[in-house]
Design an enzyme around this catalytic site. Structure first.
Site, mmCIF file in Angstrom:
data_model
loop_
_atom_site.group_PDB
_atom_site.id
_atom_site.type_symbol
_atom_site.label_atom_id
_atom_site.label_comp_id
_atom_site.label_asym_id
_atom_site.label_seq_id
_atom_site.Cartn_x
_atom_site.Cartn_y
_atom_site.Cartn_z
ATOM 1 N N SER A 43 58.594 51.389 24.442
ATOM 2 C CA SER A 43 57.589 52.433 24.244
ATOM 3 C C SER A 43 57.942 53.761 24.921
ATOM 4 O O SER A 43 57.517 54.813 24.456
ATOM 5 C CB SER A 43 56.219 51.959 24.715
ATOM 6 O OG SER A 43 56.195 51.822 26.113
ATOM 7 N N LYS A 95 52.800 55.261 30.513
ATOM 8 C CA LYS A 95 52.700 56.153 29.355
ATOM 9 C C LYS A 95 52.631 57.597 29.831
ATOM 10 O O LYS A 95 52.473 57.878 31.006
ATOM 11 C CB LYS A 95 51.447 55.830 28.520
ATOM 12 C CG LYS A 95 51.323 54.392 28.057
ATOM 13 C CD LYS A 95 52.318 54.026 26.982
ATOM 14 C CE LYS A 95 52.139 52.574 26.553
ATOM 15 N NZ LYS A 95 53.168 52.147 25.617
#
Length: 198
Positions: A43, A95
């Protein structure tokens, strides 16, 4: 003057107390000052390698003492943060913050026809108060706010500042923002902004 030699029990007690203090100091350092956080998966590629990098996490980066009217600092656009997993609270995720409260974000900005999130293309959402919008740098392979909506700031574990382990070697690469703030959010089409998270 005569001194009595310390017994075995006294020595054992001293060692036990010192050991507990060392572990307590290490725990405080790890939980409040700085800690290493392993990150694996696709990710955040290429910022973080999918083989499993370790990053430096600062748990108190957004904390300020409540003196002289100071308020806690909040995550900013471009920050790398570690949060509690929205899909599974037993895990944490790393993130990038791309929207803060009040921002209008496009839910799915990619235009791939084969995207599994094509349902969200062209739809906008205003990030609610006390929340952030986070995505992975690898938009094509990341489960993030585009799937589960805005994330409460209370779930942020801290700010990531450096990569400290990369492909089996010590590393000290700063991980700053890789995005620029271009000004206020563009005005979305009428009726496309959702008032509440998905």
């Amino acid at each position: 003057m005569a001194f009595r030699k310390a017994g075995f029990l006294s020595q054992y007690r001293f060692v036990a107390v010192v050991t507990v203090k060392i572990f307590a100091a290490f725990h405080v350092l790890n939980e409040a000052i700085a800690s290493s956080q392993p990150c694996a998966g696709w990710s955040m590629y290429p910022t973080l390698d999918h083989y499993g990098d370790a990053v430096l996490l600062l748990p108190m980066a957004y904390w300020r003492p409540k003196i002289l009217g100071m308020s806690n600092k909040r995550p900013e656009r471009g920050d790398l943060v570690v949060t509690t997993g929205m899909n599974n609270p037993a895990y944490t995720v790393c993130k990038r913050v791309v929207g803060i409260e009040g921002d209008v974000v496009e839910i799915e900005p990619t235009r791939s026809l084969h995207s599994s999130k094509s349902w969200a293309q062209g739809r906008f959402l205003r990030v609610p108060k006390g929340h952030i919008w986070i995505v992975g740098d690898n938009l094509s392979n990341s489960t993030d706010s585009r799937d589960y909506g805005p994330v409460p700031i209370a779930m942020v574990k801290g700010k990531v500042t450096h990569r400290i382990w990369h492909r089996g070697w010590l590393d000290w690469t700063p991980l700053g923002s890789n995005m620029s703030y271009l000004g206020p959010s563009p005005v979305p089409p009428p009726g496309s902004v959702q008032a509440r998270p998905l």
